[in-house]
Design an enzyme around this catalytic site. Structure first.
Site, short mmCIF file in Angstrom:
data_model
loop_
_atom_site.label_atom_id
_atom_site.label_comp_id
_atom_site.label_asym_id
_atom_site.label_seq_id
_atom_site.Cartn_x
_atom_site.Cartn_y
_atom_site.Cartn_z
CB CYS A 18 94.37 42.76 16.92
SG CYS A 18 94.25 44.15 15.78
CG HIS A 65 98.99 43.65 14.41
ND1 HIS A 65 98.76 43.72 13.06
CD2 HIS A 65 97.85 44.09 15.02
CE1 HIS A 65 97.53 44.20 12.85
NE2 HIS A 65 96.97 44.43 14.03
#
Length: 363
Positions: free
Chosen positions: A136, A260
């Site tokens: 990710c 993120h």
């Protein structure tokens, strides 16, 4: 009798359908154009029999077994590494093309690591019948960096990631929420180490995350590097097809639930101006440029969570090097960072299967 040229849509299995990423996946499948016939939900034996909604239909979860893959064309795996390592080859042996979201096969030279906006043709090269989905953190930046690489040719990446608690799974989410509750209404954060006096269980993190940042994500590897940092390096090289690309990452866990963020310093072979980079990013598929600092417009995790693109802002030409850029990126680590990219890869495979399948005849 008239003959129809209609083709049967490929069948899809979602393995790990009841997990955090699997749940997001079912939502994504319901939102996107339907390219599948049957969708089969697979999970552990303890989840078998559960009813879940997908594409407006109530589907019953079946237990993971070799027979569960019979008749399946594509199997998406959203499960831990050890489960994928055991079961992805079994699914492939039963005739399914596996799209795996775990880390089990990412660096296997016989398994392509695919981001559809960057290297879609690699999905065709799968001698093991498995395609891998990147980590990710890598996914949160690689779509934008891939577009810039095509234009300016990357030489080096220096990355600082600011990773959400959900990158550690549901335990990470639960732990951060619990920590926030424990310090709410207190004066924690004013005295050295006082947050630790309120929080006795750090969950999957090595230090308190609430009112804090933790400069470590993943597991410890050689010479002080973390597994997350090495993933950014190794996966970026493989996706871009640049095995000698210089990449250095420092991964930091921050008190954000989902999305993120990364601060990137990128050096290219060719000179690159801020305006030139912005033009590339504006046209890049899967990227949203939000870069008006004079109007206080730039991506933040809370503005980006729940969306699909990689958001880019704070684009600057390096003061010291006309061939370098600095920029800030955000991406939802549960969507493009996991489920969405897996779904996009599966759609590439579905299109390939439809091209190969003979037309279905009707009397």
């Amino acid at each position: 009798m008239a003959k129809s040229t209609e083709k049967k849509l490929p069948s899809l299995a979602v393995v790990g359908a009841t997990g955090a990423v699997g749940t997001v996946m079912l939502g994504i499948l319901s939102e996107r154009e339907n390219v599948y016939g049957e969708i089969r939900l697979i999970a552990s034996a303890r989840s078998a029999g559960k009813k879940l909604m997908c594409r407006g239909e109530e589907l019953t979860v079946v237990a993971l077994s070799p027979e569960a893959f019979d008749g399946i064309d594509i199997a998406m795996f959203d499960v831990p590494d050890e489960v994928s390592a055991e079961w992805a080859p079994i699914a492939a042996s039963r005739g399914a093309v596996v799209v795996d979201n775990s880390g089990a096969f990412r660096m296997d030279p016989k398994v392509p690591l695919v981001v559809p906006e960057v290297n879609p043709k690699d999905a065709l090269k799968r001698p093991k019948g498995i395609i891998s989905n990147p980590n990710c953190t890598t996914l949160s930046m690689i779509v934008a960096m891939g577009a810039l690489n095509k234009k300016f040719e990357l030489k080096e990446l220096v990355v600082a990631s600011y990773q959400a608690a959900s990158g550690a799974g549901q335990p990470g989410i639960d732990s951060l929420r619990d920590q926030i509750k424990k310090i709410a209404g207190t004066n924690a954060g004013e005295v050295t180490g006082d947050v630790r006096t309120h929080i006795d269980d750090y969950g999957p993190f090595p230090a308190p995350l609430a009112l804090n940042v933790v400069p470590f994500a993943g597991s410890l590897k050689e010479d002080g590097w973390s597994s997350e940092e090495l993933k950014v390096r190794n996966e970026s090289r493989k996706i871009l097809g640049m095995p000698r690309l210089k990449v250095s990452a420092t991964c930091v866990r921050v008190p954000v639930l989902t999305t993120h963020s990364l601060a990137v310093h990128a050096t290219f072979k060719n000179a690159v101006t801020r305006k030139a980079a912005q033009r590339v990013l504006e046209k890049a598929p899967g990227v949203v440029l939000w870069d008006e600092p004079e109007n206080k417009k730039f991506p933040t995790p809370n503005d980006v969570v729940g969306t699909d693109p990689t958001w880019v802002g704070r684009v600057r030409q390096s003061i010291d090097d006309p061939k370098s850029l600095d920029l800030f990126l955000c991406g939802d680590n549960l969507r493009k960072g996991a489920a969405l990219n897996t779904a996009q890869i599966a759609e590439l495979v579905a299109a390939e299967i439809l091209k190969k399948k003979p037309a279905k005849k009707k009397k």
